[in-house]
Write a protein that holds these residues in place. Structure first.
Motif, PDB file in Angstrom:
ATOM      1  N   SER A 141       5.895   7.579   8.666  1.00 21.29           N
ATOM      2  CA  SER A 141       4.570   7.694   9.287  1.00 21.29           C
ATOM      3  C   SER A 141       3.545   6.740   8.678  1.00 21.29           C
ATOM      4  N   TYR A 142       3.949   5.987   7.639  1.00 20.62           N
ATOM      5  CA  TYR A 142       3.002   5.066   6.999  1.00 20.62           C
ATOM      6  C   TYR A 142       2.697   3.908   7.945  1.00 20.62           C
ATOM      7  N   MET A 143       1.424   3.718   8.228  1.00 17.97           N
ATOM      8  CA  MET A 143       0.996   2.706   9.189  1.00 17.97           C
ATOM      9  C   MET A 143       0.035   1.708   8.536  1.00 17.97           C
ATOM     10  N   VAL A 144       0.181   0.466   8.914  1.00 10.03           N
ATOM     11  CA  VAL A 144      -0.777  -0.571   8.521  1.00 10.03           C
ATOM     12  C   VAL A 144      -1.213  -1.278   9.798  1.00 10.03           C
ATOM     13  N   GLN A 145      -2.501  -1.283  10.042  1.00  5.12           N
ATOM     14  CA  GLN A 145      -3.053  -1.864  11.259  1.00  5.12           C
ATOM     15  C   GLN A 145      -2.365  -1.275  12.503  1.00  5.12           C
ATOM     16  N   ASN A 146      -2.218   0.050  12.475  1.00  6.99           N
ATOM     17  CA  ASN A 146      -1.622   0.798  13.590  1.00  6.99           C
ATOM     18  C   ASN A 146      -0.170   0.415  13.872  1.00  6.99           C
ATOM     19  N   ALA A 168       5.026  -5.712   5.743  1.00 10.79           N
ATOM     20  CA  ALA A 168       4.078  -4.679   5.325  1.00 10.79           C
ATOM     21  C   ALA A 168       2.989  -5.257   4.432  1.00 10.79           C
ATOM     22  N   THR A 169       3.394  -6.092   3.476  1.00  8.98           N
ATOM     23  CA  THR A 169       2.407  -6.707   2.587  1.00  8.98           C
ATOM     24  C   THR A 169       1.455  -7.594   3.373  1.00  8.98           C
ATOM     25  N   TRP A 170       1.994  -8.365   4.308  1.00  5.28           N
ATOM     26  CA  TRP A 170       1.140  -9.249   5.099  1.00  5.28           C
ATOM     27  C   TRP A 170       0.109  -8.457   5.895  1.00  5.28           C
ATOM     28  N   ASN A 221      12.140  -2.512   5.417  1.00  2.63           N
ATOM     29  CA  ASN A 221      11.192  -3.124   6.335  1.00  2.63           C
ATOM     30  C   ASN A 221      11.763  -4.481   6.704  1.00  2.63           C
ATOM     31  N   GLU A 222      10.952  -5.425   7.106  1.00  2.17           N
ATOM     32  CA  GLU A 222      11.510  -6.730   7.444  1.00  2.17           C
ATOM     33  C   GLU A 222      10.645  -7.851   6.891  1.00  2.17           C
ATOM     34  N   GLY A 248       0.805  -1.220   0.000  1.00  2.20           N
ATOM     35  CA  GLY A 248       0.000   0.000   0.000  1.00  2.20           C
ATOM     36  C   GLY A 248       0.833   1.262   0.000  1.00  2.20           C
ATOM     37  N   LEU A 249       2.158   1.131   0.141  1.00  5.07           N
ATOM     38  CA  LEU A 249       2.999   2.326   0.240  1.00  5.07           C
ATOM     39  C   LEU A 249       3.034   3.111  -1.068  1.00  5.07           C
ATOM     40  N   SER A 250       3.010   2.429  -2.202  1.00  6.67           N
ATOM     41  CA  SER A 250       3.054   3.144  -3.483  1.00  6.67           C
ATOM     42  C   SER A 250       1.830   4.035  -3.651  1.00  6.67           C
ATOM     43  N   ASP A 251       0.660   3.519  -3.296  1.00  9.65           N
ATOM     44  CA  ASP A 251      -0.569   4.319  -3.392  1.00  9.65           C
ATOM     45  C   ASP A 251      -0.547   5.499  -2.427  1.00  9.65           C
ATOM     46  N   TYR A 252       0.150   5.342  -1.330  1.00  7.78           N
ATOM     47  CA  TYR A 252       0.264   6.391  -0.321  1.00  7.78           C
ATOM     48  C   TYR A 252       1.215   7.505  -0.782  1.00  7.78           C
TER      49      TYR A 252
END
Length: 267
Positions: free
Chosen positions: A253-258, A192-194, A101-102, A36-40
């Protein structure tokens, strides 16, 4: 009528050229997109730079081939050895770290291989090698697939020995996770993808946090010396944006599921 038609065709041709002149083609790894980072980031990039960035979402191996062929102006990928070879061969001017990321190992909630008990990543993969359980591999020479191969090699094991339960799918990260869900299988994924993935089935993160799971993303501008048609000036503008203070703030600051999922580390 023929003059009118000719004039119309010329006008269309000019408009197409003007549109493509203000556009660059960027090959990006599927995990960068699936997270989702690209769309962000993209709306901020295009608003600030006033040109369009057309993304080609592929695995790292395919992105590198697109760069070698001059089909894109730059690539954003995550396989350091391949990136360094790409620069050494002259296809890119340099390699610029942007963020990381990891990776994590996903697996059935019951954890039949008991990798959650592992003290380190290599122990986790040793357990997977003998557990008689399904394992899905990207199988597409992407950055994630290359990382998986690297880990198997570190424990001196060929995953094909697992037999039919080693499922090589040749797919993007999102599609590979869907297959792992269907087979209730283990799989290596970027975190991040997961977290951004909707179809989780009975899979959960079973192992994370090892140093070997570090996942670095880098930007490589295609060399104009090799492919004269690349839009190097626009690429330079994009690279400056990607290492800017604004990019740092947005990425961090990009967050996924907080949960924060990327860390800016441009050099």
């Amino acid at each position: 009528m023929s003059r009118v038609l000719l004039a119309a065709l010329v006008l269309v041709f000019v408009q197409i050229n003007m549109a493509t002149a203000n556009q660059i083609r960027l090959a990006v790894t599927s995990s960068f997109h699936n997270s989702g980072l690209s769309d962000y980031l993209l709306p901020h990039i295009e608003n600030d730079l006033k040109f369009e960035v057309h993304l080609l979402v592929v695995g790292t191996g395919q992105a590198i081939k697109l760069g070698e062929n001059g089909d894109v102006d730059a690539i954003l990928v995550h396989s350091k050895p391949d990136e360094e070879e790409f620069v050494k061969a002259g296809f890119a001017k340099h390699r610029r770290q942007i963020m990381f990321n990891e990776y994590v190992i996903l697996g059935p909630s019951s954890d039949p291989a008991q990798i959650k008990l592992s003290n380190n990543l290599l122990e986790a993969f040793k357990r997977l090698s003998t557990a008689n359980t399904n394992f899905v591999s990207r199988g597409d020479l992407s950055g994630t697939h290359k990382k998986e191969i690297e880990i198997w090699e570190k424990i001196h094991f060929k995953p094909e020995k697992i037999g039919a339960q080693y499922i090589s799918v040749g797919s993007s990260m999102g599609k590979a996770i869907n297959i792992a869900v269907a087979f209730d299988a283990y799989i290596l994924s970027d975190k991040a993808t997961w977290l951004n993935h909707k179809n989780k089935g009975h899979l959960v993160i079973q192992f994370e946090g090892d140093q070997l799971l570090h996942n670095q993303y880098s930007f490589l501008p295609i060399s104009k010396n090799v492919h004269f048609h690349v839009k190097s000036k626009l690429v330079e503008e994009l690279e400056k944006w990607l290492v800017s203070g604004k990019a740092k703030k947005l990425i961090n600051s990009y967050m996924v599921q907080n949960e924060k999922v990327f860390t800016f580390n441009a050099n």
